[in-house]
Structure formats: C-alpha cells, structure tokens
Design a protein around this motif. Structure first.
Motif, PDB file in Angstrom:
ATOM      1  N   LEU A 183      36.042  34.690  26.839  1.00  0.00           N
ATOM      2  CA  LEU A 183      35.100  33.942  26.006  1.00  0.00           C
ATOM      3  C   LEU A 183      34.177  33.053  26.829  1.00  0.00           C
ATOM      4  N   LYS A 184      34.336  33.131  28.172  1.00  0.00           N
ATOM      5  CA  LYS A 184      33.532  32.335  29.111  1.00  0.00           C
ATOM      6  C   LYS A 184      33.681  30.837  28.853  1.00  0.00           C
ATOM      7  N   LEU A 185      34.914  30.444  28.533  1.00  0.00           N
ATOM      8  CA  LEU A 185      35.242  29.035  28.353  1.00  0.00           C
ATOM      9  C   LEU A 185      35.830  28.514  29.656  1.00  0.00           C
ATOM     10  N   GLU A 186      35.314  27.419  30.151  1.00  0.00           N
ATOM     11  CA  GLU A 186      35.814  26.883  31.416  1.00  0.00           C
ATOM     12  C   GLU A 186      35.732  25.365  31.401  1.00  0.00           C
ATOM     13  N   ILE A 187      36.887  24.726  31.562  1.00  0.00           N
ATOM     14  CA  ILE A 187      36.969  23.280  31.718  1.00  0.00           C
ATOM     15  C   ILE A 187      38.003  23.014  32.805  1.00  0.00           C
ATOM     16  N   PRO A 188      37.990  21.838  33.411  1.00  0.00           N
ATOM     17  CA  PRO A 188      38.940  21.569  34.500  1.00  0.00           C
ATOM     18  C   PRO A 188      40.399  21.785  34.118  1.00  0.00           C
ATOM     19  N   SER A 189      40.772  21.451  32.888  1.00  0.00           N
ATOM     20  CA  SER A 189      42.181  21.581  32.508  1.00  0.00           C
ATOM     21  C   SER A 189      42.636  23.040  32.467  1.00  0.00           C
ATOM     22  N   LEU A 190      41.720  23.976  32.188  1.00  0.00           N
ATOM     23  CA  LEU A 190      42.073  25.389  32.243  1.00  0.00           C
ATOM     24  C   LEU A 190      42.322  25.818  33.686  1.00  0.00           C
ATOM     25  N   LEU A 191      41.528  25.276  34.591  1.00  0.00           N
ATOM     26  CA  LEU A 191      41.725  25.545  36.010  1.00  0.00           C
ATOM     27  C   LEU A 191      43.097  25.041  36.457  1.00  0.00           C
ATOM     28  N   VAL A 192      43.457  23.839  36.003  1.00  0.00           N
ATOM     29  CA  VAL A 192      44.765  23.264  36.337  1.00  0.00           C
ATOM     30  C   VAL A 192      45.883  24.121  35.750  1.00  0.00           C
ATOM     31  N   ALA A 193      45.699  24.597  34.523  1.00  0.00           N
ATOM     32  CA  ALA A 193      46.714  25.446  33.901  1.00  0.00           C
ATOM     33  C   ALA A 193      46.919  26.724  34.703  1.00  0.00           C
ATOM     34  N   ARG A 194      45.826  27.323  35.172  1.00  0.00           N
ATOM     35  CA  ARG A 194      45.946  28.536  35.999  1.00  0.00           C
ATOM     36  C   ARG A 194      46.672  28.216  37.304  1.00  0.00           C
ATOM     37  N   TYR A 195      46.406  27.052  37.860  1.00  0.00           N
ATOM     38  CA  TYR A 195      47.073  26.639  39.105  1.00  0.00           C
ATOM     39  C   TYR A 195      48.585  26.549  38.906  1.00  0.00           C
ATOM     40  N   TYR A 196      49.015  25.905  37.806  1.00  0.00           N
ATOM     41  CA  TYR A 196      50.446  25.749  37.574  1.00  0.00           C
ATOM     42  C   TYR A 196      51.106  27.071  37.213  1.00  0.00           C
ATOM     43  N   LEU A 197      50.393  27.928  36.504  1.00  0.00           N
ATOM     44  CA  LEU A 197      50.960  29.239  36.195  1.00  0.00           C
ATOM     45  C   LEU A 197      51.181  30.028  37.486  1.00  0.00           C
ATOM     46  N   ALA A 198      50.227  29.934  38.405  1.00  0.00           N
ATOM     47  CA  ALA A 198      50.389  30.597  39.699  1.00  0.00           C
ATOM     48  C   ALA A 198      51.560  29.994  40.470  1.00  0.00           C
ATOM     49  N   PHE A 199      51.714  28.668  40.392  1.00  0.00           N
ATOM     50  CA  PHE A 199      52.831  28.003  41.059  1.00  0.00           C
ATOM     51  C   PHE A 199      54.169  28.494  40.499  1.00  0.00           C
TER      52      PHE A 199
END
Length: 238
Positions: free
Chosen positions: A52-68
């Motif tokens: 949906l081309k939605l991007e905010i910093p908290s989504l970036l953080v969520a992707r970081y923790y999922l990768a962790f």
C-alpha cells in the motif's frame, strides 16, 4: 500495553475495515503478532503495508525487530541503513539497536549506539526522545547491577526532559539501584501529576510500589500491589 494481544488484533482489524489506507494499524498488527510469536502473520502485515506504499518510522522499527527475532542480521542491517537520512527515524534505530545489544549483554556496544541516538535527537531539538534513550540505558544498567551508572543515567535523563515515561523509567532504575528515597519522590510526583492516567495509576505506580515493598522484604505487599495491574487488565478485557 497490558498484554491483551488478541483483543488488540481484533480492534486493529476493525480499524482496517473502516479505512485500509492508514498506516498505524499495520504496525499494530505486526507488534501484536510478534508478541504472540506469530512471526509469519507479522511479516504478512508488514508486506501489506509495503504494498500500500505506507511508510512511517515505526514500521521500519517493526521490520527491524522481526528480523532480530528471526535471526536475520542482513535484514536488520538493511533497516538500520534505511533509517539514515530520515529525520524521524534516524535516531530511533540506534536506540533499538542499543536495546538489542543490551539484550545480548553487550553493554559497551549498547552505550555506543545510545550516544549516537541521543546526539541525533538533541540535534533535532527533541529532548524528550533524548531523555527516553538515556533513561533506557539507565534501566539496562540497573538490571545488570551497574547501580552507580544507573543512578547517574536516571538523573541525566531527568535533566534532559521530564515526562510521564521518563519519570517512571528513572524511578524504576533508581528503585533497582537501592535509591528508594529518590524513586519514591518520583513516584509521588507521578501520582500527583497524573491522577487520571490509567497507565500511571494501574501500571507504573503499582510496579514501583511493589519494588518499594520488596526493598522492605515484604513480598506479600508487593504481590498485592501487582494485583492492581491484574485487576485492571481483567476489567479492560470484559
């Protein structure tokens, strides 16, 4: 925030049904699915946000923790690098990377990342975020038994910016570091400043009072204080 992840997912789904093109529900899905250990569902919600081309910093953080959580260091680095140059996210990722380092006991590396996060937040004039980062370090120090560093960090955070979450975390770090008087002072200020704040009254203060009771070797009193949080959760779930 009080552990009712299934209900949070239900509420988030209702939000998406009303408007599927707002960003915050997808972060909510990701965080709550991760808390339930449903990593595939968390990844799917983040992919949907990307579609949906939605991007905010908290989504970036969520992707970081999922990768962790998935042990994917390459993806963690990719999200960290993606934050560079994004004013709202550039200081977030060093903070979260510091928490990951602290989780692994790497406090020297964690401190290095916190120094970076604090400096970036101060450069943009966001002293509130800088204080959150500083007090997070203090709490980690307290957990590791670095009590003098924890006390110093708690007071340094309060000197940067006071606020509900900073004051609670500082009080928590001080209580763990046996500065009960300092912690009780902050707890009293929280009680007076936020008499109608649910988080303060039913989470922060019961936790602090339980720590005070433990310092007096009164575990039954500590349990009673913590039961207040449990009763609050039960009331919320009804």
């Amino acid at each position: 925030a009080i552990g009712l992840y299934e209900r949070a997912i239900w509420a988030t789904q209702r939000t998406v049904e009303i408007n599927p093109n707002v960003h915050f529900p997808y972060e909510g899905f990701a965080v709550n699915y991760m808390c339930l250990g449903r990593f595939a569902d968390a990844a799917a919600s983040l992919r949907r946000a990307a579609e949906l081309k939605l991007e905010i910093p908290s989504l970036l953080v969520a992707r970081y923790y999922l990768a962790f959580l998935d042990g994917d260091e390459a993806s963690m680095k990719r999200e960290f690098d993606r934050a560079r140059g994004q004013r709202e996210a550039e200081d977030w990722l060093p903070h979260h990377q510091a928490l990951v380092f602290a989780h692994s006991g790497q406090m020297r590396n964690a401190r290095r990342m916190w120094r970076q996060a604090i400096a970036l937040a101060q450069q943009t004039g966001d002293l509130g975020r800088a204080a959150i980062y500083r007090v997070a370090e203090a709490v980690c120090d307290a957990h590791f038994g670095n009590f003098e560093a924890a006390k110093e960090g708690a007071h340094a955070a309060l000197a940067l910016k006071t606020g509900r979450d900073v004051e609670f975390a500082a009080a928590f770090a001080l209580a763990l570091s046996s500065d009960i008087t300092g912690s009780q002072t902050l707890a009293a200020e929280l009680a007076n400043e936020f008499p109608e704040d649910t988080t303060v009254q039913f989470q922060y203060l019961p936790i602090l009072r339980a720590l005070f009771a433990m310092s007096q070797k009164a575990p039954l009193d500590a349990t009673e204080h913590l039961q207040m949080s449990v009763r609050s959760e039960e009331h919320t779930s009804e």
